[in-house]
Motif scaffolding. Structure first.
Motif, PDB file in Angstrom:
ATOM      1  N   SER A   1       0.716  -1.310   0.144  1.00 54.70           N
ATOM      2  CA  SER A   1      -0.041   0.212  -0.079  1.00 54.70           C
ATOM      3  C   SER A   1       0.493   1.182  -0.039  1.00 54.70           C
ATOM      4  CB  SER A   1      -1.024  -0.050   1.021  1.00 54.70           C
ATOM      5  OG  SER A   1       0.354  -0.149   2.555  1.00 54.70           O
ATOM      6  N   GLY A   2       0.266   2.643  -0.066  1.00 59.38           N
ATOM      7  CA  GLY A   2       1.142   3.973  -0.097  1.00 59.38           C
ATOM      8  C   GLY A   2       1.580   4.234  -1.294  1.00 59.38           C
ATOM      9  N   SER A   3       1.198   3.300  -2.381  1.00 56.00           N
ATOM     10  CA  SER A   3       2.447   3.450  -3.367  1.00 56.00           C
ATOM     11  C   SER A   3       3.335   2.416  -4.125  1.00 56.00           C
ATOM     12  CB  SER A   3       2.915   5.125  -4.010  1.00 56.00           C
ATOM     13  OG  SER A   3       1.326   6.415  -3.879  1.00 56.00           O
ATOM     14  N   GLN A   4       4.280   1.775  -2.840  1.00 55.09           N
ATOM     15  CA  GLN A   4       5.170   0.958  -2.602  1.00 55.09           C
ATOM     16  C   GLN A   4       4.214  -0.413  -3.873  1.00 55.09           C
ATOM     17  OE1 GLN A   4       5.708  -0.941   0.654  1.00 55.09           O
ATOM     18  NE2 GLN A   4       7.812  -1.657   0.450  1.00 55.09           N
ATOM     19  N   GLY A   5       5.607  -0.631  -4.192  1.00 55.33           N
ATOM     20  CA  GLY A   5       5.464  -1.443  -5.637  1.00 55.33           C
ATOM     21  C   GLY A   5       4.300  -1.217  -6.294  1.00 55.33           C
ATOM     22  N   ILE A   6       4.307  -0.020  -6.992  1.00 57.07           N
ATOM     23  CA  ILE A   6       3.635   0.134  -8.091  1.00 57.07           C
ATOM     24  C   ILE A   6       4.637   0.717  -9.349  1.00 57.07           C
ATOM     25  CG2 ILE A   6       1.715   1.966  -8.980  1.00 57.07           C
ATOM     26  CD1 ILE A   6       0.328   1.318  -6.025  1.00 57.07           C
ATOM     27  N   LEU A   7       4.589   0.317 -10.213  1.00 51.23           N
ATOM     28  CA  LEU A   7       5.389   0.617 -11.559  1.00 51.23           C
ATOM     29  C   LEU A   7       4.241   1.169 -12.575  1.00 51.23           C
ATOM     30  CD1 LEU A   7       8.553  -0.936 -11.271  1.00 51.23           C
ATOM     31  CD2 LEU A   7       8.108   1.640 -11.042  1.00 51.23           C
ATOM     32  N   ARG A   8       4.435   2.498 -13.359  1.00 52.83           N
ATOM     33  CA  ARG A   8       4.057   2.584 -14.788  1.00 52.83           C
ATOM     34  C   ARG A   8       5.001   1.856 -15.916  1.00 52.83           C
ATOM     35  NH1 ARG A   8       1.277   7.616 -18.033  1.00 52.83           N
ATOM     36  NH2 ARG A   8       2.263   7.224 -20.256  1.00 52.83           N
ATOM     37  N   VAL A   9       4.114   1.029 -16.431  1.00 59.82           N
ATOM     38  CA  VAL A   9       4.540   0.411 -17.922  1.00 59.82           C
ATOM     39  C   VAL A   9       4.385   0.615 -19.672  1.00 59.82           C
ATOM     40  CG1 VAL A   9       6.140  -1.181 -16.925  1.00 59.82           C
ATOM     41  CG2 VAL A   9       3.663  -1.427 -17.754  1.00 59.82           C
ATOM     42  N   ASP A  10       4.621   1.535 -20.430  1.00 60.80           N
ATOM     43  CA  ASP A  10       4.334   2.265 -21.904  1.00 60.80           C
ATOM     44  C   ASP A  10       4.783   1.251 -23.107  1.00 60.80           C
ATOM     45  OD1 ASP A  10       3.853   4.805 -20.256  1.00 60.80           O
ATOM     46  OD2 ASP A  10       5.814   5.957 -20.367  1.00 60.80           O
ATOM     47  N   HIS A  11       5.087   0.199 -22.636  1.00 58.75           N
ATOM     48  CA  HIS A  11       4.962  -0.589 -23.616  1.00 58.75           C
ATOM     49  C   HIS A  11       5.619  -2.606 -23.330  1.00 58.75           C
ATOM     50  CE1 HIS A  11       6.370   2.340 -25.976  1.00 58.75           C
ATOM     51  NE2 HIS A  11       7.780   3.165 -24.949  1.00 58.75           N
ATOM     52  N   ALA A  12       5.373  -2.654 -24.255  1.00 59.18           N
ATOM     53  CA  ALA A  12       5.153  -4.610 -23.499  1.00 59.18           C
ATOM     54  C   ALA A  12       6.108  -5.114 -23.062  1.00 59.18           C
ATOM     55  CB  ALA A  12       4.366  -5.700 -24.722  1.00 59.18           C
ATOM     56  N   THR A  13       8.483  -4.533 -23.872  1.00 60.36           N
ATOM     57  CA  THR A  13       9.106  -4.792 -22.618  1.00 60.36           C
ATOM     58  C   THR A  13       9.465  -4.339 -21.703  1.00 60.36           C
ATOM     59  OG1 THR A  13       9.929  -3.102 -24.209  1.00 60.36           O
ATOM     60  CG2 THR A  13       9.439  -5.266 -25.037  1.00 60.36           C
ATOM     61  N   ASP A  14       8.428  -3.677 -21.497  1.00 64.78           N
ATOM     62  CA  ASP A  14       8.739  -2.815 -19.780  1.00 64.78           C
ATOM     63  C   ASP A  14       8.635  -3.698 -18.572  1.00 64.78           C
ATOM     64  OD1 ASP A  14      10.476  -0.668 -20.916  1.00 64.78           O
ATOM     65  OD2 ASP A  14       8.209   0.600 -20.791  1.00 64.78           O
ATOM     66  N   VAL A  15       6.963  -4.986 -19.078  1.00 66.33           N
ATOM     67  CA  VAL A  15       6.046  -4.838 -18.212  1.00 66.33           C
ATOM     68  C   VAL A  15       6.888  -6.106 -17.129  1.00 66.33           C
ATOM     69  CG1 VAL A  15       4.685  -6.885 -17.661  1.00 66.33           C
ATOM     70  CG2 VAL A  15       4.196  -4.601 -19.423  1.00 66.33           C
TER      71      VAL A  15
END
Length: 416
Positions: free
Chosen positions: A161-175
């Protein structure tokens, strides 16, 4: 507090369940003292709680914890979880001794992002499209799941929680890269990375939060914040919060309605909720979209910015609600704001310069640093703490925003 409220809580006893790590203990204890409520403390850590005895509780041993509370706690009129780790204990205690409580299934759903998403999907609550990445998935499987959604997406740990462990990805290879990074966060913090991950569409737009108190399933809205500086990624530090939120009456009503639907879908009935939504502009109008919902009040020290009729604090409102006393969510006039100070790099915290200058900015009402000097710190998504909190108030949201920004610019944080 009104005189009739004082009569209703005279000689009442509340069990406060305080986790080992929390910002909230001192504020809840101060609220109980101001209300004249006798407090019984249950905790899984050694906390600076003065001379108060502490009943040992363990969120991972509910039967043992309940037995100790029943044996040592004496008569109780209410139970309140100060923060997320104690929610399950509060539900179990309430069920055992017959106090108002949330069903255990509802509480567990609030702490599992997959369970939230599935319950909301089953009941038509507006939310991002999502998929679940199974634990142990290889890189090909991770990319295959991601391909079912449109980019950009957001990858999340289910249990943090609290934005920990959250990431935006813009391309399939970033996932796969994001998934590995989040699994490292889980491994370092929980000792295991064997947990599914959530991947969901990124929802643009203004982010808001809604705090409310539930009484037998009926919500009383306490505060609505907007977040004018919420980043678009790759991490999602919450920095500035302004209350009341700058929404049209129509959008505010729609947002509250969505949050109430989300609450009912989870099965919550009693106590505080904290809902986070985005106002999605992609369809030519403003559509409130649920992000997450917690069965607690707003986190960190953010509640210190709020004062209600009679200079009542949010923690006092939570305690009164737990005791069955009706609350009046009338905020003091003007605008309140908080700047949550993010950690901008990893290292050892050596100094925080300019605190006096920041506190002297007109419109700033308080500054609290929450991490001692000499500690090793980590920014999001690895970290789970903020450096501190700056509080402000003023006649308009723009005045408060300007004061908070000016105060932040006067702080010089030394991390090496």
């Amino acid at each position: 507090m009104e005189e009739n409220q004082s009569d209703m809580i005279e000689a009442r006893r509340v069990l406060l369940l305080v986790p080992r790590v929390t910002y909230r203990a001192a504020d809840f204890l101060a609220a109980a003292s101001r209300l004249g409520i006798e407090v019984v403390i249950g905790s899984d850590g050694a906390l600076p709680l003065g001379v108060r005895p502490v009943i040992p509780v363990d969120p991972y041993d509910l039967p043992g914890s309940i037995d100790r509370i029943v044996r040592s706690g004496g008569p109780l009129d209410a139970v309140v979880a100060v923060d997320t780790p104690m929610l399950a204990v509060a539900a179990a205690v309430g069920e055992r001794i017959g106090l108002p409580h949330n069903p255990m299934e509802a509480v567990m759903a609030t702490m599992d992002k997959r369970a939230q998403r599935c319950r909301w999907a089953a009941t038509g609550v507006p939310q991002p499209a999502f998929r679940v990445i199974a634990a142990g998935s290889d890189e090909y499987a991770v990319m295959s799941v991601a391909a079912e959604l449109k980019f950009p997406c957001v990858v999340k740990a289910l249990s943090l929680s609290g934005s920990q462990g959250i990431l935006r990805v813009d391309h399939a290879t970033d996932v796969p890269v994001a998934a590995r990074r989040i699994r490292r966060v889980l491994s370092e913090g929980r000792g295991t990375d064997i947990e599914p991950l959530l991947i969901e569409e990124y929802v643009p737009g203004l982010e808001i939060s809604i705090d409310a108190l539930l009484t037998d399933g009926v919500a009383t809205v306490i505060a609505v914040f907007d977040k004018p500086e919420m980043p678009d990624g790759p991490t999602f530090e919450e920095t500035m919060l302004i209350c009341p939120a700058r929404l049209s009456d129509e959008t505010l009503a729609a947002s509250v309605s969505v949050a109430e639907r989300a609450t009912r879908a989870l099965g919550l009935r009693h106590g505080p909720i904290h809902a986070e939504l985005r106002i999605d502009p992609r369809h030519g109008d403003e559509r409130p979209t649920m992000l997450e919902l917690a069965a607690r009040s707003i986190g960190g020290l953010c509640s210190r910015a709020l004062r209600f009729a009679g200079n009542t604090s949010l923690e006092e409102m939570v305690l009164l609600n737990a005791l069955g006393v009706g609350v009046t969510p009338q905020q003091e006039t003007g605008t309140a704001g908080i700047f949550m100070l993010p950690l901008e790099r990893a290292g050892v915290l050596h100094a925080i310069e300019g605190q006096t200058e920041a506190a002297d900015v007109p419109g700033i009402t308080g500054l609290s640093i929450s991490i001692p000097l000499g500690e090793t710190v980590h920014p999001l998504p690895e970290g789970d703490r903020y450096l501190g909190f700056v509080f402000g108030s003023g006649g308009t949201p723009e005045d408060v925003e300007a004061a908070l920004r000016a105060a932040r610019l006067r702080l010089r944080v030394v991390i090496r």
